[in-house]
Design an enzyme around this catalytic site. Structure first.
Site, PDB file in Angstrom:
ATOM      1  N   VAL A  13      45.460  34.537   6.815  1.00  0.00           N
ATOM      2  CA  VAL A  13      45.775  35.574   7.612  1.00  0.00           C
ATOM      3  C   VAL A  13      47.626  35.208   8.216  1.00  0.00           C
ATOM      4  O   VAL A  13      48.344  35.906   8.388  1.00  0.00           O
ATOM      5  CB  VAL A  13      45.100  35.819   8.758  1.00  0.00           C
ATOM      6  CG1 VAL A  13      45.479  36.671  10.042  1.00  0.00           C
ATOM      7  CG2 VAL A  13      43.739  36.080   8.304  1.00  0.00           C
ATOM      8  N   CYS A  14      47.648  33.820   8.635  1.00  0.00           N
ATOM      9  CA  CYS A  14      48.949  33.506   9.188  1.00  0.00           C
ATOM     10  C   CYS A  14      50.140  33.922   8.583  1.00  0.00           C
ATOM     11  O   CYS A  14      51.017  34.329   9.044  1.00  0.00           O
ATOM     12  CB  CYS A  14      48.860  31.996   9.560  1.00  0.00           C
ATOM     13  SG  CYS A  14      47.438  31.275  10.302  1.00  0.00           S
ATOM     14  N   PRO A  15      50.147  33.691   7.067  1.00  0.00           N
ATOM     15  CA  PRO A  15      51.473  34.197   6.418  1.00  0.00           C
ATOM     16  C   PRO A  15      51.927  35.712   6.578  1.00  0.00           C
ATOM     17  O   PRO A  15      52.951  35.945   6.789  1.00  0.00           O
ATOM     18  CB  PRO A  15      51.481  33.621   5.074  1.00  0.00           C
ATOM     19  CG  PRO A  15      50.012  33.665   4.750  1.00  0.00           C
ATOM     20  CD  PRO A  15      49.248  33.114   6.135  1.00  0.00           C
TER      21      PRO A  15
END
Length: 184
Positions: free
Chosen positions: A56-58
């Site tokens: 999810v972070c990128p």
């Protein structure tokens, strides 16, 4: 231990941390402080993600990067952060196509001290929640948003709130830049 998020109206904690600012050899790292944005009279938008090399972070980091100029147009300094080290940040930027050309620093809170002071450190894994702070040029926190580890945030909403805060007026529900504000 109970988490207490540093909240609206509080001064943003002082910090001095290493950040990844470039992929160019010898220019990868710089020191970022809580005072940097104040020198130019700018707002600070500091957003946190749990871990590098995740899923999810990128998507969030890439979306903030796509909107980088929107923040600059609003006299806001954009900084991303996690509790990973600057070396992990650098490796991730080199490894991930969407992160190679980031226009903002990736702050390394390796000691987890800033995340802990902000009250956004997840109890079990000791990683930061997906939290976003908007800080005015005087260092006062004006907006805090925190998400569960599994849910990505909405970058357009961060920009909308920044716009509303910068009017210094009453903004109704769903207000967008350019719309009328309220009179008391």
């Amino acid at each position: 231990m109970e988490n207490k998020i540093v909240n609206i109206g509080n001064q943003f904690p002082e910090f001095e941390k290493t950040a990844v600012v470039s992929l160019e050899k010898g220019k990868e790292f710089a020191t970022i402080t809580s005072e940097d944005h104040k020198k130019e009279g700018e707002w600070l938008v500091l957003f946190w993600w749990p871990k590098d090399f995740t899923f999810v972070c990128p998507t969030e980091i890439a979306e903030f990067n796509k909107n980088y100029q929107e923040f600059r147009d609003r006299d806001a300094v954009l900084v991303g952060a996690s509790t990973d080290s600057e070396f992990v940040h650098l490796a991730w930027r080199k490894d991930h196509e969407d992160l190679r050309d980031l226009k903002f620093p990736m702050l390394a809170d390796t000691s987890k001290s800033l995340a802990e002071e902000l009250g956004i450190l997840e109890a079990n894994e000791k990683v930061a929640y997906r939290a976003t702070f908007i800080v005015d040029p005087q260092g006062t926190i004006r907006w805090v948003s925190a998400y569960d580890l599994n849910v990505g945030r909405n970058v357009k909403e961060v920009i909308r709130v920044l716009d509303a805060l910068q009017t210094d007026e009453l903004c109704p529900c769903n207000w967008e830049k350019g719309e009328e504000t309220l009179t008391a």
